[in-house]
Design an enzyme around this catalytic site. Structure first.
Site, PDB file in Angstrom:
ATOM      1  N   SER A 328      33.098 -74.186  49.895  1.00 30.44           N
ATOM      2  CA  SER A 328      32.079 -74.875  49.102  1.00 30.44           C
ATOM      3  C   SER A 328      32.248 -74.593  47.617  1.00 30.44           C
ATOM      4  O   SER A 328      31.995 -75.468  46.778  1.00 30.44           O
ATOM      5  CB  SER A 328      30.683 -74.443  49.567  1.00 30.44           C
ATOM      6  OG  SER A 328      30.476 -74.803  50.910  1.00 30.44           O
ATOM      7  N   GLU A 345      34.756 -82.194  52.594  1.00 34.81           N
ATOM      8  CA  GLU A 345      34.401 -81.642  53.900  1.00 34.81           C
ATOM      9  C   GLU A 345      34.466 -80.130  53.738  1.00 34.81           C
ATOM     10  O   GLU A 345      35.441 -79.482  54.096  1.00 34.81           O
ATOM     11  CB  GLU A 345      35.357 -82.142  54.984  1.00 34.81           C
ATOM     12  CG  GLU A 345      34.852 -81.828  56.376  1.00 34.81           C
ATOM     13  CD  GLU A 345      35.769 -82.353  57.465  1.00 34.81           C
ATOM     14  OE1 GLU A 345      35.476 -82.093  58.638  1.00 34.81           O
ATOM     15  OE2 GLU A 345      36.770 -83.000  57.147  1.00 34.81           O
ATOM     16  N   CYS A 380      35.457 -74.291  60.383  1.00 33.49           N
ATOM     17  CA  CYS A 380      34.320 -74.487  59.494  1.00 33.49           C
ATOM     18  C   CYS A 380      33.082 -74.897  60.261  1.00 33.49           C
ATOM     19  O   CYS A 380      31.978 -74.902  59.707  1.00 33.49           O
ATOM     20  CB  CYS A 380      34.645 -75.497  58.388  1.00 33.49           C
ATOM     21  SG  CYS A 380      34.834 -77.178  58.976  1.00 33.49           S
TER      22      CYS A 380
END
Length: 562
Positions: A328, A345, A380
């Site tokens: 992120s 993503e 993830c």
């Protein structure tokens, strides 16, 4: 990223499975003509080499980065990482792709059929046992996971390619028409490529994530530059060679190995700079002044011609979309640097909620174990937190989870090296959680034993820590508890609100195959992967063309000004 627990349980485990299955590749090298390495023989004494692909040629670089074997610490691979001073060929290559792409509904439509054929041939190649085994073992070699998990990644990739055989690629570009207001008027909507694009993908799925996004970009007519985490980029090095053998034009894709700083410079160079000869000036500042000072051009016409040339170079070289899969933190930086021209993503903190109905404890425990600890938790969508209704506290769920976790062992890579989080980091995170009042260690919490995993990587037993729900909600604890540890680590939360809903008994966080959308929601930058809808969203935009061809009404006269 996600995936394969469900697929893998249906695949029969091989007897005598070692760190790499004893599949004899030498028998099959003649039927794998694209391969330049043998996974079983990559070692400190025979290191593999990973090259770059630019302008249709495989090339090295001025320096090679040596990677350590994640299982024993030997220097087993050399990667030709491009430095900041070596990116010009990649800039030039993308600059040759116009912003209307390599193909679109009006330009070179036969290329839609070409990519249907490429997908057909590539899917057939991956269906061959010797080829699928080659990639499964190569994945194991650089991103150690069980053979079933690695083979599941190859299987999903093959099925994705099968989904886009024949006419299915051109169906992605299906247009529509809407009747106009009068005779001769009609509006048409088309799926339009971006042109030059960039793809940046992580280490945890070395084949599936980059291949699915790469093919989606190519299907829609874009020219991508692909960067995969250098620790695992050898997998896509070999996959690109397979695609070339299946008819992929060698100039359609550039493949770069570099660190993050160099890749960021490449993208920003394309976005904000124009290079032409000795010129290296930010667009659009002082083009006329540069023309006069640098090129000694005082003639107005010549100066204007140069300005047009520079402007055209900038517009063509500008990457119009970047797909990023990863952390992120990096995702947010790219979103700012690229002024929003991204699809993301990024990492997530994924949870499972067990409602009040206690049932099928064995199955639920197995799903929780797979979601949290398969691939050593390096997905993830791996289960990071388990919300458990108080009714489950009197069930044998936790003891069953502990038993399942204890079955995982390094010998078959059902637990293995953690490539981005060290043992010390995971241990310290656990200690901080255990300082929260009421928290306790349920199982694990120790480093792996009797291994040769180098210290730059993590080696930790599957771990679960219980944290009371009321403590999570406190400001001083929330950030700590919701910190994602990309490894075999989860938190279990008790006493949730009665009546919590859930998606179904067999719901999993890591079960996404190739047949449905996988990606975030609620963020306009969110990317998808795997389906026609995902490909169209990420790799194309809407272009409307209005046809208004007449005829002009009989005896038409010029109306009053309005």
């Amino acid at each position: 990223m996600h995936k394969f627990a469900g697929i893998c349980r249906e695949m029969r485990a091989k007897k005598g499975l070692t760190l790499l299955p004893s599949f004899n590749i030498s028998r099959f090298m003649s039927s794998i003509p694209f391969a330049t390495i043998e996974a079983e023989k990559i070692s400190g004494s025979r290191p593999a080499e990973v090259h770059n692909l630019v302008q249709g040629k495989w090339v090295g670089s001025s320096s090679w980065t040596t990677l350590l074997d994640p299982l024993n610490g030997e220097p087993f691979m050399k990667v030709a990482e491009v430095g900041e001073s070596e990116i010009k060929p990649f800039v030039d290559s993308l600059s040759r792709c116009p912003k209307h792409g390599l193909h679109n509904p009006f330009k070179s439509p036969e290329r839609y059929l070409l990519y249907g054929d490429i997908s057909t041939k590539a899917a057939h190649m991956l269906s061959k046992p010797e080829v699928s085994d080659f990639f499964a073992r190569l994945i194991q070699r650089v991103s150690p996971k069980s053979y079933q998990q690695a083979h599941g990644e190859v299987y999903v990739t093959q099925k994705f390619l099968e989904n886009f055989c024949g006419d299915q690629v051109r169906f992605l570009a299906r247009s529509f028409a809407v009747p106009g207001n009068h005779l001769g008027q009609q509006s048409n909507g088309y799926r339009w490529p971006y042109g030059p694009v960039a793809i940046i993908t992580p280490f945890n799925f070395p084949l599936e994530i980059p291949l699915l996004q790469l093919m989606g970009a190519l299907y829609m007519g874009n020219k991508p530059v692909l960067k995969v985490d250098s620790k695992v980029s050898i997998v896509m090095d070999q996959m690109l060679r397979l695609l070339h053998a299946c008819g992929l034009p060698v100039e359609d894709v550039d493949f770069i190995n570099s660190d993050g700083k160099t890749m960021n410079k490449l993208i920003m160079e394309l976005v904000g700079e124009c290079q032409l000869g000795r010129l290296n000036q930010p667009f659009p500042s002082e083009f006329m002044l540069v023309a006069v000072k640098e090129y000694k051009i005082y003639n107005a016409a010549k100066c204007a011609a140069l300005l047009f040339s520079l402007l055209r170079t900038y517009l063509i070289a500008n990457p119009r979309m970047t797909l990023f899969t990863g952390s992120s933190r990096v995702a947010e930086k790219l979103a700012l640097d690229l002024k929003g021209r991204v699809k993301l993503e990024d990492a997530g903190f994924d949870w499972k909620i067990l409602g009040p109905d206690v049932q099928e404890e064995d199955y639920v425990a197995w799903v929780c174990d797979q979601d949290a600890y398969a691939c050593s938790g390096q997905k993830c969508s791996a289960q990071s937190i388990l919300f458990m209704h108080e009714n489950w506290s009197s069930s044998p769920l936790i003891s069953k989870l502990k038993q399942l976790a204890s079955r995982r062992k390094l010998e078959d890579l059902t637990i293995g090296p953690v490539l981005t989080v060290t043992t010390e980091t995971m241990s310290e995170h656990m200690k901080q959680l255990l300082k929260i009042p009421g928290s306790k260690l349920l199982f694990g919490g120790e480093p792996l034993e009797n291994h040769t995993i180098p210290s730059v990587y993590g080696a930790f037993k599957p771990t679960a820590v219980y944290v009371p729900l009321e403590e999570i909600l406190k400001d001083q604890n929330f950030e700590l508890v919701t910190r994602e540890i990309f490894g075999p680590f989860q938190e279990v939360i008790g006493n949730t609100v009665n009546g919590t809903t859930y998606a179904g008994l067999r719901a999993r966080t890591t079960g996404a195959p190739q047949n449905h959308w996988f990606g975030p929601a609620g963020d306009p930058r969110g990317a998808g992967i795997g389906t026609p809808e995902a490909i169209k969203l990420v790799w194309s935009c809407h272009r409307e063309i209005i046809y208004d061809v007449g005829p002009v009404p009989h005896q038409w006269q010029t109306p009053e000004s309005t």
